[in-house]
Write a protein that holds these residues in place. Structure first.
Motif, PDB file in Angstrom:
ATOM      1  N   THR A  62      -7.561  -9.954  11.601  1.00 48.50           N
ATOM      2  CA  THR A  62      -7.096  -9.943  10.213  1.00 48.50           C
ATOM      3  C   THR A  62      -5.609 -10.172  10.030  1.00 48.50           C
ATOM      4  O   THR A  62      -5.164 -10.446   8.907  1.00 48.50           O
ATOM      5  CB  THR A  62      -7.440  -8.593   9.547  1.00 48.50           C
ATOM      6  OG1 THR A  62      -6.829  -7.544  10.309  1.00 48.50           O
ATOM      7  CG2 THR A  62      -8.935  -8.375   9.483  1.00 48.50           C
ATOM      8  N   PHE A  63      -4.814 -10.050  11.097  1.00 51.39           N
ATOM      9  CA  PHE A  63      -3.363 -10.157  10.939  1.00 51.39           C
ATOM     10  C   PHE A  63      -2.745 -10.610  12.247  1.00 51.39           C
ATOM     11  O   PHE A  63      -3.120 -10.138  13.315  1.00 51.39           O
ATOM     12  CB  PHE A  63      -2.782  -8.787  10.541  1.00 51.39           C
ATOM     13  CG  PHE A  63      -1.299  -8.800  10.282  1.00 51.39           C
ATOM     14  CD1 PHE A  63      -0.791  -9.336   9.109  1.00 51.39           C
ATOM     15  CD2 PHE A  63      -0.419  -8.277  11.211  1.00 51.39           C
ATOM     16  CE1 PHE A  63       0.573  -9.351   8.873  1.00 51.39           C
ATOM     17  CE2 PHE A  63       0.948  -8.289  10.976  1.00 51.39           C
ATOM     18  CZ  PHE A  63       1.445  -8.825   9.803  1.00 51.39           C
ATOM     19  N   PHE A  85       4.817  -6.727   3.835  1.00 45.33           N
ATOM     20  CA  PHE A  85       3.584  -7.424   4.154  1.00 45.33           C
ATOM     21  C   PHE A  85       2.503  -6.871   3.231  1.00 45.33           C
ATOM     22  O   PHE A  85       2.280  -5.665   3.196  1.00 45.33           O
ATOM     23  CB  PHE A  85       3.189  -7.207   5.618  1.00 45.33           C
ATOM     24  CG  PHE A  85       4.148  -7.849   6.578  1.00 45.33           C
ATOM     25  CD1 PHE A  85       4.105  -9.218   6.806  1.00 45.33           C
ATOM     26  CD2 PHE A  85       5.092  -7.100   7.239  1.00 45.33           C
ATOM     27  CE1 PHE A  85       4.985  -9.813   7.678  1.00 45.33           C
ATOM     28  CE2 PHE A  85       5.982  -7.684   8.117  1.00 45.33           C
ATOM     29  CZ  PHE A  85       5.937  -9.050   8.343  1.00 45.33           C
ATOM     30  N   LEU A  86       1.854  -7.748   2.492  1.00 38.71           N
ATOM     31  CA  LEU A  86       0.784  -7.355   1.582  1.00 38.71           C
ATOM     32  C   LEU A  86      -0.542  -7.461   2.322  1.00 38.71           C
ATOM     33  O   LEU A  86      -0.919  -8.541   2.780  1.00 38.71           O
ATOM     34  CB  LEU A  86       0.774  -8.254   0.343  1.00 38.71           C
ATOM     35  CG  LEU A  86      -0.384  -8.049  -0.631  1.00 38.71           C
ATOM     36  CD1 LEU A  86      -0.353  -6.642  -1.228  1.00 38.71           C
ATOM     37  CD2 LEU A  86      -0.336  -9.103  -1.730  1.00 38.71           C
ATOM     38  N   ARG A 132       7.715  -2.305   5.649  1.00 44.11           N
ATOM     39  CA  ARG A 132       6.931  -1.865   4.487  1.00 44.11           C
ATOM     40  C   ARG A 132       5.627  -2.650   4.419  1.00 44.11           C
ATOM     41  O   ARG A 132       5.603  -3.868   4.560  1.00 44.11           O
ATOM     42  CB  ARG A 132       7.712  -2.075   3.193  1.00 44.11           C
ATOM     43  CG  ARG A 132       7.020  -1.389   2.011  1.00 44.11           C
ATOM     44  CD  ARG A 132       7.819  -1.531   0.758  1.00 44.11           C
ATOM     45  NE  ARG A 132       7.256  -2.630  -0.012  1.00 44.11           N
ATOM     46  CZ  ARG A 132       7.857  -3.165  -1.064  1.00 44.11           C
ATOM     47  NH1 ARG A 132       9.047  -2.751  -1.449  1.00 44.11           N
ATOM     48  NH2 ARG A 132       7.282  -4.149  -1.725  1.00 44.11           N
ATOM     49  N   TRP A 133       4.550  -1.908   4.223  1.00 42.09           N
ATOM     50  CA  TRP A 133       3.215  -2.469   4.068  1.00 42.09           C
ATOM     51  C   TRP A 133       2.721  -2.151   2.668  1.00 42.09           C
ATOM     52  O   TRP A 133       2.609  -0.983   2.289  1.00 42.09           O
ATOM     53  CB  TRP A 133       2.267  -1.871   5.104  1.00 42.09           C
ATOM     54  CG  TRP A 133       2.722  -2.145   6.504  1.00 42.09           C
ATOM     55  CD1 TRP A 133       3.517  -1.353   7.288  1.00 42.09           C
ATOM     56  CD2 TRP A 133       2.434  -3.310   7.277  1.00 42.09           C
ATOM     57  NE1 TRP A 133       3.748  -1.958   8.499  1.00 42.09           N
ATOM     58  CE2 TRP A 133       3.091  -3.157   8.518  1.00 42.09           C
ATOM     59  CE3 TRP A 133       1.695  -4.467   7.041  1.00 42.09           C
ATOM     60  CZ2 TRP A 133       3.023  -4.123   9.522  1.00 42.09           C
ATOM     61  CZ3 TRP A 133       1.626  -5.413   8.051  1.00 42.09           C
ATOM     62  CH2 TRP A 133       2.285  -5.235   9.254  1.00 42.09           C
ATOM     63  N   ASP A 134       2.458  -3.179   1.873  1.00 41.75           N
ATOM     64  CA  ASP A 134       1.873  -3.020   0.542  1.00 41.75           C
ATOM     65  C   ASP A 134       0.364  -3.128   0.716  1.00 41.75           C
ATOM     66  O   ASP A 134      -0.116  -4.127   1.249  1.00 41.75           O
ATOM     67  CB  ASP A 134       2.382  -4.094  -0.400  1.00 41.75           C
ATOM     68  CG  ASP A 134       3.893  -4.015  -0.630  1.00 41.75           C
ATOM     69  OD1 ASP A 134       4.546  -3.118  -0.066  1.00 41.75           O
ATOM     70  OD2 ASP A 134       4.415  -4.864  -1.368  1.00 41.75           O
TER      71      ASP A 134
END
Length: 141
Positions: A62-63, A85-86, A132-134
């Motif tokens: 997925t990433f 990162f969204l 930061r992870w949204d």
């Protein structure tokens, strides 16, 4: 045009710690090459410290993320709100599980994960390295 995109981060000398963390977080495959692994540094414009990561990739279903250690006197600072990162999850429990893993791993909550004014579940966490992870879950039905 045929292209793919993978975020690349110049880490402040800790890529050998950060990339395995993300491989564990996302369940990904990890490939790290240090400058020590290179046959010759002759002609390089810098002398890397022992063990410095020249290039690493973390690939999960997925990433994907790539990066290496930044060089020089002005190493990058990762902790910033100018980027994030969204991550969009299909289900609320998956999103909450990701948030819990980040928080349990030394991260911090930036915005509570709850229903946002635009009708989707949304929240923000920063991992222990300052990224930061949204986290988003689209409205169902």
């Amino acid at each position: 045009m045929s292209a793919t995109s993978t975020p690349y981060i110049s880490f402040p000398g800790n890529a050998s710690e950060v990339l395995p963390y993300y491989a564990e977080l996302f369940g990904g495959e990890l490939d790290i090459q240090t400058y020590d692994d290179m046959p010759s540094m002759e002609g390089f414009p810098f002398t890397p410290p022992p063990g410095a990561v020249a290039h690493g990739t973390m690939t999960s279903p997925t990433f994907s993320l790539a990066g290496g250690d930044g060089m020089g006197d002005n190493l990058p600072v990762l902790d910033s709100d100018v980027y994030s990162f969204l991550l969009t999850f299909d289900a609320e429990d998956e999103a909450r599980g990701f948030i819990a893993k980040v928080l349990d791993g030394g991260g911090s909550e930036g915005m509570p994960f709850e229903m946002a004014p635009w009708g989707e579940l949304y929240g923000q966490v920063k991992d222990k390295f300052g990224i930061r992870w949204d986290v988003n879950v689209p409205a169902q039905g």
